[in-house]
Design a protein around this motif. Structure first.
Motif, mmCIF file in Angstrom:
data_model
loop_
_atom_site.group_PDB
_atom_site.id
_atom_site.type_symbol
_atom_site.label_atom_id
_atom_site.label_comp_id
_atom_site.label_asym_id
_atom_site.label_seq_id
_atom_site.Cartn_x
_atom_site.Cartn_y
_atom_site.Cartn_z
ATOM 1 N N ALA A 376 5.267 23.975 -21.017
ATOM 2 C CA ALA A 376 4.156 24.158 -20.085
ATOM 3 C C ALA A 376 2.825 23.778 -20.730
ATOM 4 O O ALA A 376 1.932 23.248 -20.060
ATOM 5 N N ALA A 377 2.681 24.039 -22.026
ATOM 6 C CA ALA A 377 1.432 23.679 -22.711
ATOM 7 C C ALA A 377 1.188 22.176 -22.646
ATOM 8 O O ALA A 377 0.061 21.718 -22.419
ATOM 9 N N LYS A 378 2.253 21.395 -22.812
ATOM 10 C CA LYS A 378 2.088 19.935 -22.741
ATOM 11 C C LYS A 378 1.707 19.497 -21.343
ATOM 12 O O LYS A 378 0.849 18.616 -21.160
ATOM 13 N N LEU A 379 2.317 20.101 -20.336
ATOM 14 C CA LEU A 379 1.957 19.775 -18.954
ATOM 15 C C LEU A 379 0.476 20.014 -18.709
ATOM 16 O O LEU A 379 -0.191 19.224 -18.037
ATOM 17 N N LEU A 380 -0.055 21.101 -19.251
ATOM 18 C CA LEU A 380 -1.459 21.457 -19.037
ATOM 19 C C LEU A 380 -2.413 20.693 -19.943
ATOM 20 O O LEU A 380 -3.634 20.865 -19.860
ATOM 21 N N GLY A 381 -1.870 19.850 -20.829
ATOM 22 C CA GLY A 381 -2.725 19.149 -21.779
ATOM 23 C C GLY A 381 -3.205 20.047 -22.887
ATOM 24 O O GLY A 381 -4.231 19.774 -23.526
ATOM 25 N N LEU A 382 -2.460 21.125 -23.154
ATOM 26 C CA LEU A 382 -2.842 22.106 -24.168
ATOM 27 C C LEU A 382 -1.869 22.111 -25.340
ATOM 28 O O LEU A 382 -1.728 23.115 -26.044
ATOM 29 N N GLU A 383 -1.170 21.003 -25.569
ATOM 30 C CA GLU A 383 -0.139 20.994 -26.604
ATOM 31 C C GLU A 383 -0.689 21.184 -28.008
ATOM 32 O O GLU A 383 0.068 21.521 -28.933
#
Length: 424
Positions: A376-383
């Motif tokens: 989910a972090a990658k989806l949000l651009g928060l990886e």
């Protein structure tokens, strides 16, 4: 009638007033006024507040690698992880506040991929249930943008948020009152359907500061009078939404149910497919090829089965097993998955429940946990910010009374939550 001749929405003339109204509706103004003085100072300096904290003695799980570290120490300085590892190998600063986590498991704060946060109270509830980062599924009057600003100034009050603004849907209803730039659309007899009207709603969202755009391809499952398999936008209309969003550098999440609707949405170029109960194999293969995310919101679909309305209850019973099979098929094909509860209406559900349902769908415990952390972090651009407790990541932590690799249900009731180095 079309809206092509109307000038683009202003980012200056009405933004301050629109967002001030959103903050009043969300109740964030009052919360900020009562917050510690440093919140105001941080806002003036354009930075996010954060605390200093040491968590020691627990068992640390890194979702990215699956590595488990016993007797671990996590050091957070100014809201950011400075170090994390085994005791004796991790330097602990003198005088720092310490949380004794012996007998507990230490995980990064969870990432909620689809939630509707309309108020400061809902935002606080989401954090206390372990969601320290989140993506909005839209609000009626830009309240999510106000909640995002609350999270920046007083992180203990709200998840780090990607806001979606208002829903791009054929019938805006009362949302037409959310912004003076939307009122010309009230004269459209067929609603928001033309390329010009679709573009206008996206542009207004972008002008008000939305991070993502939310639209739909099917009607709602949660309203008994609607048919969730009925399509409201075709591929061409969805492509218009995606194109307008991309011009602003934003991605699109799309409410969907039917296989044709899912396929049209994916082919139109959306970033993530929401719900998607009847998504088919051809669409999943296309999602894998394009890197399109699947946010199934199993929690919301499971909740329908408990509805007192017989139509909704029957939908829940029928849709949930179909959706679970779709989730497992997606995972086995390599389609990226993100956890999201679709909580709304003041009832915030724990993101840990979504992880539990991912596990029930057939994912391993670690892979289910990843849907609410690294995935989910990658989806949000928060990886590089969320989903891990590595050096330089946000100091967002949950403490659990048990091993989530053996029993993911412990994620539903965190013993303690830390948001940006501030223990709640």
């Amino acid at each position: 009638m079309c809206v092509e001749s109307i000038p683009p929405p202003s980012s200056r003339l009405t933004r301050r007033g629109v967002l001030a109204g959103a903050a009043a509706l969300a109740g964030t103004t009052a919360v900020l006024a009562a917050s510690a003085p440093q919140a105001g100072a941080a806002a003036r300096e354009g930075r996010q507040t954060g605390g200093d904290l040491v968590i020691e003695g627990g068992t640390l799980l890194d979702p990215a690698t699956g590595e488990v570290t016993e007797d671990a120490v996590v050091v957070i300085v100014d809201g950011v992880v400075r170090s994390a590892g085994r005791r004796g190998r991790t330097e602990v600063p003198d005088g720092a506040e310490v949380i004794d986590a012996h007998g507990q498991w230490i995980l990064p704060g969870l990432v909620e991929g689809h939630i509707h946060l309309n108020t400061a109270a809902e935002a606080r509830d989401a954090v206390l249930l372990g969601a320290t980062s989140a993506r909005s599924g839209s609000t009626n009057f830009f309240q999510d943008i106000a909640v995002r600003e609350l999270a920046r100034q007083a992180p203990e009050q709200a998840p780090r948020l990607r806001a979606a603004g208002v829903f791009v849907t054929p019938d805006l209803g009362d949302t037409i009152l959310a912004d003076p730039e939307l009122t010309p659309l009230a004269r459209l007899r067929d609603g928001v359907r033309s390329p010009e009207a679709l573009r206008r709603v996206v542009e207004v969202n972008l002008a008000r500061g939305a991070d993502v755009i939310k639209t739909r391809v099917n009607e709602r499952a949660g309203l008994p009078e609607q048919d969730p398999l009925a399509q409201v936008y075709d591929r061409e209309q969805l492509s218009a939404v995606v194109a307008a969003a991309r011009r602003g550098g934003k991605g699109v999440l799309c409410h969907s149910y039917s296989e044709k609707g899912c396929h049209d949405a994916v082919m139109a170029g959306i970033r993530s497919l929401e719900h998607g109960a009847f998504v088919g194999e051809r669409t999943l293969h296309e999602m894998r090829r394009r890197g399109t995310y699947f946010t199934p919101t199993l929690t919301a679909i499971a909740g329908l089965a408990d509805s007192p309305d017989p139509v909704l209850a029957e939908r829940g019973r029928q849709y949930l097993p179909v959706l679970k099979r779709a989730v497992l098929a997606a995972h086995e094909m390599g389609v990226p998955l993100a956890a999201g509860t679709d909580s709304s209406g003041g009832k915030i559900k724990p993101i840990g429940r979504e992880v539990e349902l991912m596990r029930e769908a057939g994912l391993s415990a670690l892979d289910a946990i990843r849907t609410a952390t690294t995935g989910a972090a990658k989806l949000l651009g928060l990886e590089r910010t969320a989903g891990s407790l590595a050096r330089g990541f946000a100091g967002d932590v949950i403490l659990l009374d048990g091993d989530p690799l053996s029993d993911v249900t412990v994620l539903k009731k965190p013993l303690r939550v830390v948001r940006s180095g501030i223990a709640l």
